[in-house]
Design a protein around this motif. Structure first.
Motif, PDB file in Angstrom:
ATOM      1  N   UNK A  42       0.831  -1.208   0.000  1.00 24.97           N
ATOM      2  CA  UNK A  42       0.000   0.000   0.000  1.00 24.97           C
ATOM      3  C   UNK A  42       0.866   1.258   0.000  1.00 24.97           C
ATOM      4  N   UNK A  43       1.944   1.229   0.758  1.00 24.06           N
ATOM      5  CA  UNK A  43       2.866   2.361   0.812  1.00 24.06           C
ATOM      6  C   UNK A  43       3.488   2.585  -0.559  1.00 24.06           C
ATOM      7  N   UNK A  44       3.951   1.511  -1.196  1.00 20.37           N
ATOM      8  CA  UNK A  44       4.561   1.611  -2.520  1.00 20.37           C
ATOM      9  C   UNK A  44       3.576   2.156  -3.546  1.00 20.37           C
ATOM     10  N   UNK A  45       2.355   1.659  -3.496  1.00 17.89           N
ATOM     11  CA  UNK A  45       1.321   2.118  -4.428  1.00 17.89           C
ATOM     12  C   UNK A  45       1.042   3.602  -4.240  1.00 17.89           C
ATOM     13  N   UNK A  46       0.904   4.020  -3.000  1.00 17.29           N
ATOM     14  CA  UNK A  46       0.625   5.429  -2.711  1.00 17.29           C
ATOM     15  C   UNK A  46       1.799   6.327  -3.125  1.00 17.29           C
ATOM     16  N   UNK A  47       3.022   5.848  -2.906  1.00 17.10           N
ATOM     17  CA  UNK A  47       4.216   6.608  -3.293  1.00 17.10           C
ATOM     18  C   UNK A  47       4.249   6.806  -4.810  1.00 17.10           C
ATOM     19  N   UNK A  48       4.010   5.743  -5.549  1.00 23.55           N
ATOM     20  CA  UNK A  48       4.011   5.824  -7.018  1.00 23.55           C
ATOM     21  C   UNK A  48       2.923   6.777  -7.498  1.00 23.55           C
ATOM     22  N   UNK A  49       1.747   6.690  -6.925  1.00 23.95           N
ATOM     23  CA  UNK A  49       0.641   7.573  -7.315  1.00 23.95           C
ATOM     24  C   UNK A  49       0.969   9.031  -6.981  1.00 23.95           C
ATOM     25  N   UNK A  50       1.579   9.268  -5.828  1.00 22.00           N
ATOM     26  CA  UNK A  50       1.977  10.620  -5.446  1.00 22.00           C
ATOM     27  C   UNK A  50       2.970  11.186  -6.460  1.00 22.00           C
ATOM     28  N   UNK A  51       3.934  10.371  -6.859  1.00 21.30           N
ATOM     29  CA  UNK A  51       4.935  10.808  -7.845  1.00 21.30           C
ATOM     30  C   UNK A  51       4.279  11.101  -9.191  1.00 21.30           C
ATOM     31  N   UNK A  52       3.355  10.250  -9.603  1.00 25.50           N
ATOM     32  CA  UNK A  52       2.654  10.473 -10.882  1.00 25.50           C
ATOM     33  C   UNK A  52       1.886  11.790 -10.871  1.00 25.50           C
ATOM     34  N   UNK A  53       1.190  12.052  -9.775  1.00 19.60           N
ATOM     35  CA  UNK A  53       0.425  13.294  -9.660  1.00 19.60           C
ATOM     36  C   UNK A  53       1.339  14.509  -9.761  1.00 19.60           C
ATOM     37  N   UNK A  54       2.483  14.452  -9.109  1.00 19.06           N
ATOM     38  CA  UNK A  54       3.425  15.569  -9.155  1.00 19.06           C
ATOM     39  C   UNK A  54       4.054  15.732 -10.534  1.00 19.06           C
ATOM     40  N   UNK A  55       4.298  14.628 -11.214  1.00 23.36           N
ATOM     41  CA  UNK A  55       4.874  14.704 -12.556  1.00 23.36           C
ATOM     42  C   UNK A  55       3.891  15.313 -13.551  1.00 23.36           C
ATOM     43  N   UNK A  56       2.624  15.024 -13.372  1.00 21.16           N
ATOM     44  CA  UNK A  56       1.613  15.590 -14.277  1.00 21.16           C
ATOM     45  C   UNK A  56       1.653  17.115 -14.266  1.00 21.16           C
ATOM     46  N   UNK A  57       1.945  17.670 -13.110  1.00 23.09           N
ATOM     47  CA  UNK A  57       2.035  19.124 -13.005  1.00 23.09           C
ATOM     48  C   UNK A  57       3.221  19.702 -13.757  1.00 23.09           C
ATOM     49  N   UNK A  58       4.215  18.887 -14.041  1.00 22.50           N
ATOM     50  CA  UNK A  58       5.412  19.360 -14.729  1.00 22.50           C
ATOM     51  C   UNK A  58       5.349  19.155 -16.247  1.00 22.50           C
ATOM     52  N   UNK A  59       4.322  18.493 -16.729  1.00 17.79           N
ATOM     53  CA  UNK A  59       4.236  18.174 -18.151  1.00 17.79           C
ATOM     54  C   UNK A  59       4.211  19.429 -19.026  1.00 17.79           C
TER      55      UNK A  59
END
Length: 113
Positions: A42-59
């Motif tokens: 669950x921690x790994x999944x949440x970490x990956x999702x958090x990173x994806x959300x932050x990357x979307x802002x940089x697109x």
């Protein structure tokens, strides 16, 4: 479901400006606790999702940077930027050259009159 310390840990890890030891000290947990959290699915999944959300802002910023590089002084920078844009748009060069040769061979012999 992650607790508030685990969520805060993910945020701090994503920023990348602190060591695991510093994160543990701030959260008042041990480094071993953070190591155990990192093994949790669950921690790994949440970490990956958090990173994806932050990357979307940089697109948008990344896209604008790429467009600006198309006007760079350096010919090599312009070439690489153009190649990257074309690659991402699906215009990759075909590594295979397909040659279909379908011709009739005609030989004319001239014996001289």
């Amino acid at each position: 479901m992650l607790n508030s310390k685990q969520k805060k840990c993910i945020e701090m890890m994503a920023l990348g400006d602190r060591t695991q030891k510093e994160i543990a000290e701030q959260l008042k947990v041990t480094e071993a606790t953070i190591c155990n959290w990192k093994k949790n699915e669950d921690f790994q999944t949440e970490y990956i999702e958090f990173m994806r959300q932050n990357l979307r802002g940089a697109v948008a910023k990344a896209f604008n940077t790429e467009l600006q590089l198309l006007n760079a002084r350096s010919e090599m920078v312009r070439l690489l930027a153009a190649k990257d844009v074309l690659d991402r748009a699906g215009f990759r060069p075909d590594d295979n050259v397909n040659a279909n040769i379908d011709t009739d061979l005609h030989i004319t012999i001239d014996y001289g009159d």
